[in-house]
Design a protein around this motif. Structure first.
Motif, PDB file in Angstrom:
ATOM      1  N   ARG A  35      27.560 112.665 121.988  1.00 52.14           N
ATOM      2  CA  ARG A  35      28.551 112.949 120.971  1.00 52.14           C
ATOM      3  C   ARG A  35      28.254 112.190 119.688  1.00 52.14           C
ATOM      4  O   ARG A  35      27.810 111.047 119.716  1.00 52.14           O
ATOM      5  N   ARG A  38      31.912 109.626 114.183  1.00 53.01           N
ATOM      6  CA  ARG A  38      32.205 109.965 112.804  1.00 53.01           C
ATOM      7  C   ARG A  38      32.592 108.724 112.027  1.00 53.01           C
ATOM      8  O   ARG A  38      33.460 107.981 112.455  1.00 53.01           O
ATOM      9  N   GLY A  41      36.795 106.888 109.872  1.00 54.31           N
ATOM     10  CA  GLY A  41      38.082 107.331 110.373  1.00 54.31           C
ATOM     11  C   GLY A  41      39.021 106.179 110.653  1.00 54.31           C
ATOM     12  O   GLY A  41      38.634 105.022 110.589  1.00 54.31           O
ATOM     13  N   ARG A  42      40.247 106.534 110.993  1.00 57.73           N
ATOM     14  CA  ARG A  42      41.184 105.514 111.433  1.00 57.73           C
ATOM     15  C   ARG A  42      40.817 105.096 112.849  1.00 57.73           C
ATOM     16  O   ARG A  42      40.145 105.805 113.578  1.00 57.73           O
ATOM     17  N   ALA A  43      41.303 103.952 113.229  1.00 57.96           N
ATOM     18  CA  ALA A  43      40.929 103.425 114.538  1.00 57.96           C
ATOM     19  C   ALA A  43      41.598 104.206 115.658  1.00 57.96           C
ATOM     20  O   ALA A  43      42.705 104.696 115.524  1.00 57.96           O
ATOM     21  N   TRP A  44      40.922 104.329 116.760  1.00 58.01           N
ATOM     22  CA  TRP A  44      41.492 104.906 117.972  1.00 58.01           C
ATOM     23  C   TRP A  44      42.649 104.011 118.391  1.00 58.01           C
ATOM     24  O   TRP A  44      42.505 102.795 118.506  1.00 58.01           O
ATOM     25  N   GLN A 104      48.412 119.309 109.220  1.00 55.48           N
ATOM     26  CA  GLN A 104      47.395 119.082 108.183  1.00 55.48           C
ATOM     27  C   GLN A 104      47.498 120.099 107.041  1.00 55.48           C
ATOM     28  O   GLN A 104      46.906 119.887 105.988  1.00 55.48           O
ATOM     29  N   ALA A 632      41.272 119.361 108.684  1.00 57.76           N
ATOM     30  CA  ALA A 632      40.259 118.473 109.275  1.00 57.76           C
ATOM     31  C   ALA A 632      40.082 118.685 110.781  1.00 57.76           C
ATOM     32  O   ALA A 632      38.947 118.752 111.271  1.00 57.76           O
ATOM     33  N   TYR A 633      41.179 118.774 111.525  1.00 51.17           N
ATOM     34  CA  TYR A 633      41.028 118.932 112.982  1.00 51.17           C
ATOM     35  C   TYR A 633      40.279 120.221 113.319  1.00 51.17           C
ATOM     36  O   TYR A 633      39.419 120.245 114.199  1.00 51.17           O
ATOM     37  N   ALA A 636      36.637 120.238 112.243  1.00 46.49           N
ATOM     38  CA  ALA A 636      35.776 119.473 113.163  1.00 46.49           C
ATOM     39  C   ALA A 636      35.433 120.312 114.391  1.00 46.49           C
ATOM     40  O   ALA A 636      34.338 120.188 114.935  1.00 46.49           O
TER      41      ALA A 636
ATOM     42  N   GLU B  24      43.832 114.148 119.703  1.00 45.17           N
ATOM     43  CA  GLU B  24      43.674 113.594 118.348  1.00 45.17           C
ATOM     44  C   GLU B  24      45.018 113.363 117.681  1.00 45.17           C
ATOM     45  O   GLU B  24      45.258 112.333 117.054  1.00 45.17           O
ATOM     46  N   GLY B  28      46.568 109.859 116.733  1.00 47.81           N
ATOM     47  CA  GLY B  28      46.266 109.711 115.314  1.00 47.81           C
ATOM     48  C   GLY B  28      44.788 109.479 115.062  1.00 47.81           C
ATOM     49  O   GLY B  28      44.403 108.694 114.202  1.00 47.81           O
ATOM     50  N   LEU B  29      43.947 110.148 115.825  1.00 45.96           N
ATOM     51  CA  LEU B  29      42.507 109.915 115.721  1.00 45.96           C
ATOM     52  C   LEU B  29      41.909 110.670 114.551  1.00 45.96           C
ATOM     53  O   LEU B  29      42.418 111.713 114.149  1.00 45.96           O
ATOM     54  N   PRO B  30      40.811 110.153 114.016  1.00 42.71           N
ATOM     55  CA  PRO B  30      40.107 110.915 112.988  1.00 42.71           C
ATOM     56  C   PRO B  30      39.642 112.250 113.574  1.00 42.71           C
ATOM     57  O   PRO B  30      39.302 112.314 114.763  1.00 42.71           O
ATOM     58  N   ALA B  31      39.611 113.262 112.759  1.00 43.81           N
ATOM     59  CA  ALA B  31      39.176 114.585 113.215  1.00 43.81           C
ATOM     60  C   ALA B  31      37.805 114.470 113.865  1.00 43.81           C
ATOM     61  O   ALA B  31      36.906 113.838 113.321  1.00 43.81           O
ATOM     62  N   GLY B  32      37.659 115.062 115.025  1.00 40.77           N
ATOM     63  CA  GLY B  32      36.370 115.052 115.710  1.00 40.77           C
ATOM     64  C   GLY B  32      36.218 113.915 116.700  1.00 40.77           C
ATOM     65  O   GLY B  32      35.233 113.861 117.429  1.00 40.77           O
ATOM     66  N   GLU B  33      37.189 112.978 116.750  1.00 40.99           N
ATOM     67  CA  GLU B  33      37.050 111.830 117.660  1.00 40.99           C
ATOM     68  C   GLU B  33      38.007 111.904 118.835  1.00 40.99           C
ATOM     69  O   GLU B  33      38.513 110.901 119.319  1.00 40.99           O
TER      70      GLU B  33
END
Ligand code: SF4
Ligand code: SF4
Ligand code: SF4
Lengths: 736, 180
Positions: A35, A38, A41-44, A104, A632-633, A636, B24, B28-33
């Protein structure tokens, strides 16, 4: 094309998959699962999701036209999440990717934030709402007196506030309210209306044998229909996909039967032949119809062998599936279709839909468990009966710019022929069109030959685009861009969904200087001198619609998770709305329109010659037309489309996986990456609809993939006026 | 001691990616994560072609190779739930676990400088909720529950539908099972 017999050589999904866990796992090990990370981004969120109380606002999803019930999660004035409303019978608490990504639409950094006007240099500059309405209104009023009201065309999709838009046009005097039907479902509607007097749906959850011709309910995804069909599958239903391509649905079905594009009609006619020749039609089914003898005579020559020759599907497969349908009838149906071959992608779309309607009729499945069902009547009162909404401006008697509903296109009434616009603008015939308002639809990448449409739109005195993003149409052709509040920020008209009354209500106030379409229409009417047409607000309109049912909007809105208010059950009509009151296998409406009484073989319009390909297109589950590619979602999940091409054809052209290729039609060319797959008939190439964005204001989507619509020449299929987009031949070459 | 597990029935999976976005959006994950991604594999020759699409996420192995290689103990098997979890305070971002995972289930979060993956929504499960991907699954292809209890719905469905984990031969003992 040399693939007769393919159906029998197919391998069953179960057999193939049995013991294939190791094969799949082997592929996984080869590194395909690696994978990308990216950046930026914001943190998990590592541990618990926040447990602070949220407000849940029930509303309705508007990411596609299915309109699932949703719960909008709001914390500190911000939408955090959207989930399915468990009380809603459409979503049943489950949402597809698009529905969940709806937030979004609000927070897309590229969203329109204020009204814009194009200046003399061609650049957009902010303008106040007051000034925009004043200038547009003055222009429209001037046009109306100088050229006449018919010079205004209104293009729209989705048609949520259709009656308001029509009221505006009635008051203005223009007959040219134009939905997106010809790019989508015109042929389906014409075929079903001729046969049944209505467009049916299927009882997916209870069916035992389901056959689709080009319809992918998990491609152009319908959440409730997927839920239904998967329920049926758990109970052992057999699913068959006829499709030139191994679509998402075809890969999920029990069997994929590749069919030459444009020849589904031959297969359906042969299935009717089998049912009649083998006496598999029950007398009760025949009793519901008129024209059985005529149909029987017409299909006599359409043997499975004849159809195999045309379609590439072997005769034994056609016979076996026809028998399978008959054995499971009446809990069996052939999907009524939506957008694909039945919707108007091919020249023979109306004939295919009529044949499909006849095949279903012979299964005797109408109104039966697991068969087809007619739509119920709306429990909401007819607007014309409501005192508050008086006076209703009369619908103008003038002919439409596109001839729909006139002598040439009588069956296209109410659906329009939007693709006629460039020709009408260029020729000034039947009369000059000088102004176009575009609501949310993106004609430049939805209608055929977008380049020609851009050139035509640029000749007009006035182009207004109402949208929440800078669409390609807005970017290339608009004089004014009016930003609409999203469905999560504005009220909508009361709707009936899944037998419930639902209020599309705002979850948050608008975050930018935007207005709802209702308010835009009211103020535009005032500025054009037509203020009297809208003597009420959307709140008052909703109250008036609900009052006869003894309800107030607050009844649908006040609880956080409302129990659904059941709509009163619609009475099932005693007779069908056809001239005979029965299922018209032989249709008098078709004869009046100059067509054959019963469906007969009609070839597709074009044939690839071995040096070129037929371009076919379709939907993917993570996008809705061109409206979601910048979210964005969803971006992706699928940032661009690729050209599906059979490896044998690709090899001959020197094309390898991932190569950039140019696809050229008679009207345009587009570039995208090639995807080599065995899952497509070699005579066609396929690309997903909805890519190739040319609006740089949509920064994620811009320049990604290719537009299928731009490649399509302007055509109008017989009877329906549908765009017949799949009647497009293309050449493909590697870009070096 | 529970052993959380999941069944993904590919005969019911609509390949819609609703699970991906649910994860996601919840976290609140970044898109694609997302913690779960769809992977497709095509086999065969036209017209006898098959394409298998399967959602892949952390398998919450009972013998997790990722845990064995982690030099700081940041990733660990939680004995109370049988899930594999991350302690982000301890993760130094060396990515050994990403290399060790035979399922490619882990990803690097550039913003945080750590590795991330599916957490099996344990905090939701504690509240009596389903994991987000299970709750939204429009095919109802996903079942979640306690594999340690042979009478649980998920345990029974795994047995009845003859579900299998990916790569059982590696001895990782995954807690995610698939029906092919
Ligand atoms: S799937 Fe990979 S990350 Fe998850 S427990 Fe197993 S080895 Fe570790
Ligand atoms: S279980 Fe939870 S964390 Fe794991 S993939 Fe599903 S939603 Fe994401
Ligand atoms: S949400 Fe369910 S049906 Fe959709 S892709 Fe995920 S597992 Fe499959």
């Amino acid at each position: 094309m040399g693939n007769a017999g393919v159906g029998e050589r197919r391998i069953s999904r179960r057999r193939f998959l049995a013991g294939s866990g190791a094969a799949v796992a082997g592929l996984a090990l080869a590194g395909s699962l690696a994978r990308r990370a990216r950046p930026g981004g914001r943190a998990w969120a590592a541990s618990a999701p926040p447990s602070a109380p949220e407000k849940l606002v029930p509303s309705i999803c508007q990411m596609c036209s299915t309109h699932c019930g949703i719960l909008v999660h709001v914390r500190d004035g911000k939408i955090t999440r959207i989930t399915g409303n468990p009380e809603d019978p459409v979503s049943r608490g489950r949402l597809c990717a698009r529905g969940q990504a709806g937030l979004q639409v609000v927070y897309d950094p590229d969203r329109l934030r204020q009204p814009l006007r194009r200046d003399a240099s061609g650049a957009f500059r902010p303008v106040s709402w007051e000034q925009a309405f004043r200038e547009i209104g003055a222009k429209l009023a001037e046009l109306r007196s100088k050229e006449g009201p018919q010079a205004l065309v209104w293009l729209t999709h989705p048609e949520v506030l259709a009656s308001w838009e029509q009221r505006f046009l009635n008051a203005y005097g223009s007959p040219n309210w134009t939905p997106h039907a010809p790019t989508c479902y015109s042929s389906r509607n014409v075929g079903w209306l001729a046969t049944l007097g209505a467009v049916p749906s299927g009882d997916y959850a209870n069916t035992r044998y389901y056959v689709s011709f080009g319809r992918g309910i998990n491609d152009g995804i319908s959440n409730p229909q997927v839920q239904g069909l998967m329920t049926a599958r758990r109970h052992g239903a057999h699913l068959v996909a006829f499709d030139p391509r191994l679509s998402g649905f075809a890969s999920l079905a029990d069997e994929w039967v590749p069919v030459r594009p444009g020849t589904d009609l031959a297969v359906v006619l042969a299935m009717i032949h089998v049912l009649i020749a083998e006496r598999l039609v029950r007398p009760e089914a025949v009793a519901q119809t008129v024209g059985f003898e005529e149909l029987a005579r017409a299909v006599a020559p359409y043997t499975p062998d004849w159809a195999a020759e045309k379609s590439g599907v072997d005769a034994a497969t056609i016979t076996r599936i026809a028998r399978g349908l008959a054995a499971a009838a009446p809990a069996a149906f052939v999907d009524p279709g939506w957008h694909g071959p039945q919707g108007g992608m091919y020249w023979n779309g109306v004939a295919l839909t009529r044949a499909t309607a006849c095949l279903n009729a012979l299964l005797g499945n109408l109104g039966q468990k697991g068969g087809l069902k007619l739509p119920g009547a709306s429990p909401l009162p007819d607007e014309k009966s409501l005192a508050l909404l008086q006076p209703i401006p009369e619908a103008p008697k003038l002919p439409r710019f596109d001839g729909a509903g006139g002598p040439e296109w009588p069956l296209a009434k109410g659906m329009g022929r939007a693709q006629a616009l460039p020709e009408v603008i260029e020729s000034g015939k039947p009369y000059p069109v000088r102004a176009v308002v575009v609501y949310h639809t993106n004609p430049v990448r939805a209608y055929p030959d977008g380049d020609r449409l851009v050139r035509a739109l640029r000749k007009l005195d006035l182009v207004v685009v109402i949208d929440h993003q800078m669409s390609d149409t807005a970017w290339t052709a608009a004089d004014y861009v009016l930003p609409e509040s999203t469905y999560l920020e504005r009220l909508g008209p009361v709707q009936v969904s899944g037998g419930n009354l639902v209020l599309p209500q705002p979850a948050i106030p608008p975050i930018y200087d935007t207005l709802g379409e209702d308010e835009i229409l009211r103020r535009l009417a005032q500025a054009t001198g037509l203020g009297a047409a809208f003597g009420y607000t959307l709140e008052e309109y909703n109250a008036a619609l609900l009052a006869p049912l003894g309800l107030r909007p607050a009844d649908l809105a006040e609880r956080e998770v409302p129990l659904p208010v059941r709509a009163p059950a619609a009475a099932q009509p005693a007779a069908l709305k056809t001239p005979s009151g029965k299922i018209e296998l032989a249709s008098s409406a078709m004869v009046q329109a100059g067509g054959p009484a019963v469906p007969v073989w009609e070839p597709p319009l074009v044939e690839p010659d071995g040096g070129n390909f037929r371009l076919i297109t379709g939907h993917v589950p993570m996008h809705t037309h061109t409206s979601t590619e910048n979210l964005a979602y969803l971006h992706a999940l699928m940032p661009e489309n690729q050209l599906w091409i059979h490896p044998s054809r690709a090899r001959a052209l020197g094309i390898a996986e991932g190569d950039l290729v140019e696809v050229r039609s008679e009207v345009a060319s587009q570039r995208l990456k090639a995807h080599l797959t065995e899952g497509i008939v070699p005579e066609a190439v396929w690309m997903a609809h909805g890519f190739g964005c040319i609006s740089p204001a949509q920064r994620l989507a811009y320049g990604k993939g290719a537009s299928d619509a731009v490649l399509t020449p302007v055509r109008s299929a017989p009877y329906s006026g549908a765009c017949a987009a799949a009647e497009t031949l293309v050449t493909v070459r590697k870009v070096v | 001691m529970a052993r959380y597990g999941m069944l993904i029935d590919l005969t019911l999976c609509a390949q819609c990616s609703a699970c991906t976005v649910a994860c996601e959006a919840l976290y609140g994950l970044p898109a694609g994560e997302s913690g779960v991604h769809l992977r497709s594999f095509e086999t065969g020759r036209f017209p006898a072609v098959q394409r298998i699409t399967l959602p892949v996420q952390c398998m919450h192995c009972q013998e997790p190779p990722c845990v064995q290689v982690c030099p700081t103990g940041a990733t660990y098997r939680d004995p109370a739930t049988g899930t594999v979890q991350m302690d982000y305070e301890r993760c130094v971002g060396c990515r050994y676990c990403m290399t060790a995972c035979p399922y490619g289930a882990r990803q690097f979060d550039e913003a945080q400088g750590t590795v991330a993956k599916c957490v099996f929504c344990t905090s939701r499960v504690e509240q009596g909720l389903q994991p987000a991907c299970v709750e939204t699954c429009i095919g109802q292809a996903r079942l979640f529950g306690n594999l340690g209890d042979p009478t649980s719905e998920v345990s029974r469905a795994i047995a009845e539908r003859k579900a299998v984990p990916l790569h059982p031969e590696l001895g990782t003992q995954p807690s995610v099972f698939y029906v092919f």
